[in-house]
Write an enzyme that holds these catalytic residues in place. Structure first.
Site: not given
Ligand code: F0G
Length: 459
Positions: A215, A124, A72
């Site tokens: 990001d 995103f 844990y």
């Molecule tokens: N930022 C970007 C640029 C992403 O492409 C995604 C997820 C996330 C954040 C969120 O991450 O899914 O792990 O919670 N993109 C996926 C896609 C879902 O299909 O492009 P996550």
């Protein structure tokens, strides 16, 4: 004579997939309310919905999983991951989370408040969702070149420094908790951000005293494109480029499910010990204790290994070349796609594919549904449905681009699958003039509607 390219791996395990008939698919898509997220995976022949968590792990990742420490607190797997993050990305502090949006949730709970402004490059959807959920505003500062799919520009993910500076000038520092640079820029077509641009963003952010976060879902692909397209970096290793990229960031959120080639996992990393301590409170509340967050020990082990392998040139090249292979096939057929071809996906320009359909009838979703019906291929709409309604006016937001994304999971499909995908696209493209109408919404959620929206065909 130069020899053709071939992938630097072989396949040890396979998974059978069902080849359905068009008749079956016509029924299934109707039952799914013309929303591809509602399909069962067995109803899909080639699943290009996402490259997120769908890649094939390596033998070394699978063996690292067997050595996972499930304690844990203070698990050795946590320290293994901590070391990988320090060595590869250069951050002292990190918090594991179950995936990327969880990292956003924890970080934004710590630093974003109502009325704040968060500039970035085409945030995103989960990022924007988490910002708007807090009644803050995401301001898109992507360069204009990104919105012309025909334009050949090497770094269409870049931030327009003038647009960014205008935002930083307009609002007081207290209302701008961070700038988010998404590498690569998923929403504008998997397009990279140049090293020069990352550096410029940091310089200007420093002038205004605003922290910069990346990001980082496809950070390694971004490094690959910097190596291939930015002269000053052509002789550097991916790991050297990654290190420099992150020298221009104060922190990062990460969905590990893409470039670190794991099925689940994410994290936040930062330089500030204070931020780490503040965010730890939310991490414990939402994710789990700080040495596992939302992850099991075996998952942290696979991620540590994946970060290392995923930042090797040969691994990146194999994935990106397959995307290029499909993209070039589509170009040969005359199909309009976002150009240059992105890192993790090929994006069909639906407005140019079906110019006769009104934007109110969800052009990109219409193309995506056809791809499924004709070939059993599941792509995803990156257009009006994804863009949601304006939180204030509740009007549909019509984005500059209506795209269908065909994301290629890493090491999962062969180039024969890509040939098949291209043939299906061509078949639909050749009869595109027959399409008279698109779709209409029957039911939708107030935010992030694309996951659950119900649609019907306009007759
Ligand atoms: N930022 C970007 C640029 C992403 O492409 C995604 C997820 C996330 C954040 C969120 O991450 O899914 O792990 O919670 N993109 C996926 C896609 C879902 O299909 O492009 P996550």
């Amino acid at each position: 004579m130069s020899l053709p390219y071939a992938e630097p791996y072989k396949i040890k395990m396979v998974e059978q997939i069902y080849r359905s008939t068009q008749k079956e698919r016509e029924q299934w898509i109707e039952e799914a309310n013309f929303n591809l997220f509602n399909l069962r995976s067995e109803q899909v022949f080639i699943d290009l919905l996402t490259d997120s968590g769908t890649g094939a792990m390596s033998d070394k990742q699978w063996s690292a999983m067997m050595l996972g420490d499930e304690s844990y607190a203070g698990a050795s797997s946590y320290f293994k991951l901590k070391k990988a993050i320090k060595n590869i990305l250069g951050f002292e502090y990190f918090l594991p989370t179950h995936q990327g949006r969880a990292a956003e949730n924890v970080l934004f709970s710590t630093i974003i408040k109502e009325g704040d402004i968060v500039p970035g490059n085409s945030h995103f959807d989960t990022t924007k969702g988490h910002i708007e959920f807090r009644k803050a505003k995401a301001v898109d500062c992507t360069i204009n070149e990104a919105f012309d799919t025909t334009l050949d520009f090497p770094f269409k993910g870049n931030i327009d420094i003038n647009k960014l500076e205008a935002v930083l000038k307009k609002y007081p520092k207290e209302r701008i908790p961070l700038i988010i640079v998404t590498i690569t820029n998923n929403s504008s077509g998997g397009q990279p951000v140049s090293m020069e641009n990352l550096k410029q963003v940091k310089i200007i952010a420093n002038q205004y005293g605003i922290p910069v976060f990346f990001d980082s879902a496809r950070f390694a692909e971004n490094a690959y494109f910097i190596k291939m397209r930015e002269k000053a970096h052509e002789h550097k290793s991916i790991k050297e480029i990654v290190k420099e990229m992150y020298s221009y960031a104060d922190g990062m959120t990460m969905s590990s499910k893409k470039d670190a080639i794991v099925n689940m996992g994410g994290f936040i990393a930062m330089r500030s010990e204070k931020l780490f301590r503040d965010a730890s409170v939310f991490n414990i509340m939402f994710e789990g204790y700080i040495t596992y967050g939302g992850m099991s020990g075996r998952d942290m082990n696979a991620l540590a290994q994946g970060l290392d392998e995923g930042t090797e040139f040969e691994v990146l090249e194999a994935g990106i070349k397959q995307v290029e292979y499909l993209g070039n096939k589509l170009i040969e057929c005359g199909i309009p796609i976002q150009f240059p071809i992105g890192g993790h996906a090929v994006f069909i320009d639906a407005k140019r594919f079906l110019p006769q359909i009104n934007k109110e009838e969800f052009i990109a979703q219409t193309v995506a549904v056809e791809l499924y019906i004709v070939g059993g291929i599941r792509g995803v709409e990156i257009g009006t449905i994804l863009a949601d309604r304006d939180p204030e006016t509740r009007e549909n937001r019509y984005p500059g681009l209506e795209l269908v994304r065909l994301a290629i999971p890493r090491r999962t499909y062969t180039n024969s699958h890509m040939d098949y995908v291209a043939a299906v696209c061509k078949k639909i493209f050749d009869t595109r003039h027959e399409a008279k109408h698109g779709l209409r919404i029957v039911e939708e959620a107030p935010i992030m509607r694309h996951f659950t929206v119900k649609l019907e065909k306009i007759k």
